[in-house]
Motif scaffolding. Sequence first.
Motif, PDB file in Angstrom:
ATOM      1  N   UNK A   1      11.651  -2.101   0.298  1.00 54.32           N
ATOM      2  CA  UNK A   1      12.790  -1.414   0.796  1.00 54.32           C
ATOM      3  C   UNK A   1      12.649   0.192   0.392  1.00 54.32           C
ATOM      4  N   UNK A   2      12.144   0.406  -0.659  1.00 55.41           N
ATOM      5  CA  UNK A   2      11.980   1.878  -1.373  1.00 55.41           C
ATOM      6  C   UNK A   2      10.706   2.318  -0.659  1.00 55.41           C
ATOM      7  N   UNK A   3       9.873   1.698  -0.506  1.00 54.56           N
ATOM      8  CA  UNK A   3       8.708   2.352   0.276  1.00 54.56           C
ATOM      9  C   UNK A   3       8.841   2.590   1.606  1.00 54.56           C
ATOM     10  N   UNK A   4       9.960   1.854   2.399  1.00 53.15           N
ATOM     11  CA  UNK A   4       9.940   2.219   3.728  1.00 53.15           C
ATOM     12  C   UNK A   4      10.844   3.453   3.846  1.00 53.15           C
TER      13      UNK A   4
ATOM     14  N   UNK B   1      -3.186   4.333  -2.476  1.00 51.75           N
ATOM     15  CA  UNK B   1      -2.814   3.808  -3.536  1.00 51.75           C
ATOM     16  C   UNK B   1      -2.140   2.208  -3.197  1.00 51.75           C
ATOM     17  N   UNK B   2      -1.668   1.341  -4.474  1.00 53.44           N
ATOM     18  CA  UNK B   2      -1.389   0.326  -4.076  1.00 53.44           C
ATOM     19  C   UNK B   2      -0.408  -0.216  -5.417  1.00 53.44           C
ATOM     20  N   UNK B   3       0.667  -1.185  -4.876  1.00 51.90           N
ATOM     21  CA  UNK B   3       1.403  -1.705  -6.037  1.00 51.90           C
ATOM     22  C   UNK B   3       1.258  -3.207  -5.933  1.00 51.90           C
TER      23      UNK B   3
ATOM     24  N   UNK C   1       2.501   8.142  -5.658  1.00 45.79           N
ATOM     25  CA  UNK C   1       3.674   7.848  -4.648  1.00 45.79           C
ATOM     26  C   UNK C   1       4.055   6.553  -4.967  1.00 45.79           C
ATOM     27  N   UNK C   2       3.111   5.558  -5.212  1.00 40.07           N
ATOM     28  CA  UNK C   2       3.545   4.216  -5.608  1.00 40.07           C
ATOM     29  C   UNK C   2       4.355   4.147  -6.828  1.00 40.07           C
TER      30      UNK C   2
ATOM     31  N   UNK D   1       0.855  -1.091  -0.017  1.00 34.28           N
ATOM     32  CA  UNK D   1       0.018   0.117  -0.105  1.00 34.28           C
ATOM     33  C   UNK D   1       0.886   1.208  -0.008  1.00 34.28           C
ATOM     34  N   UNK D   2       0.555   2.226  -0.806  1.00 33.95           N
ATOM     35  CA  UNK D   2       1.362   3.402  -0.739  1.00 33.95           C
ATOM     36  C   UNK D   2       0.414   4.724  -0.755  1.00 33.95           C
TER      37      UNK D   2
END
Length: 388
Positions: A264-267, A250-252, A103-104, A97-98
């Motif tokens: 890793x990038x999301x965090x 949003x979601x990936x 942003x995602x 989830x973004x």
Amino acid sequence: MGTGTRPARLRHIQGIGVDRMGSLADAHPERDFLRLENLDTDIPPDPQAVARTQASAERDADNSYLPFVGQTRLREVVATHAARLSGVPYTADNVIISAGGLSGLLNVLLALIEVGDEVIVTDPTYAGLINRVHLVGGIPRFVPFIFQPGGEWTLDQDALRASITPRTRALLLMSPAMPSGAVLTQSDWDVVAELCTARDLLLIVDSAMERLVFDGRAVLAPAGWPGMAGRTISVGSAAKELRLIGWRVGWIVAPGALIPDLVAVSLANVVVPVGLAQDAARVALERSWETLPAYVAELQQRRDATLQALQGLPVGRPGGGWSLLLRTSDFGLTGEALSQRLLDANVCATAMTGWGQTHGAQYLRFVFANEPVGRLSLLRERLMAALP
């Protein structure tokens, strides 16, 4: 580095125009502007999603960062939704989830695109997507849609084939495309799948409006094409289809092999959207198979009303989405020049400068999602008053 030196990554970043036009209209609330400049909608979201948001404000579990990859129930519903569209057996482990779809998309680009990689985009394409490719050090390569005044935009498949080079890493595509409303056909996706599998390319799909298609079109999810499930990353959003614009969810959805880098990038970038919004998005998405048809029918009526107002003018007929384009060069004007003239006629619309190479500065976008049919009928008189 002095205060006057910009980082190289910002060298190609351009304004998108929407914010400036919106601010101009907001500064004059006394004027009866047709608000056609921004991807907003006056069609309210699902009342059950609103009620769930209100309830979340009193739940301790929703006042939390955790889980960092997004609430489990939402991830499960997203996985079920994506699997239903594509036939790919996704699970919650394929979902992150973004904080909104864009942003995602930025997280996906950061995780997958190396500096100097080429990313194929259509022309025109939302300038914010182009900026994000530049921001991560990628090089956007434009493949034009074919414009036929009064007709639908079509993808130039030969140009798509010719755009692939040894430096191509990914295709970043959206259908319906923004801002044109072009809808990719099964034949288009066949070519995309052929190129991706033959050249070992990734496909990044901005799926924010994938079900907002008109005239009885089928919804096509390219992850379901042979050989594509392991190389397709879909990025969805609660904003357009669910009308939860202010919720920023949003979601990936991605193959399992890509998930660790995406996490890793999301965090490292925003983490997740607010907890208060996530279960509301879950409710809206789960119920959308029931609620979406009436909403799409209303959007199609608004599309038709706008086309009626622009009848006989050089406009592209959108097959879906929230907006359409008028070619202003036919009147000897840039999109920006006509945009300024329209302000005097109480119409707020955004010029497409920076949104494409073949189809850019000579176009003006009208968003039909934010005004009812009755008001869209006012567009023709106001537009004709603004033309030379």
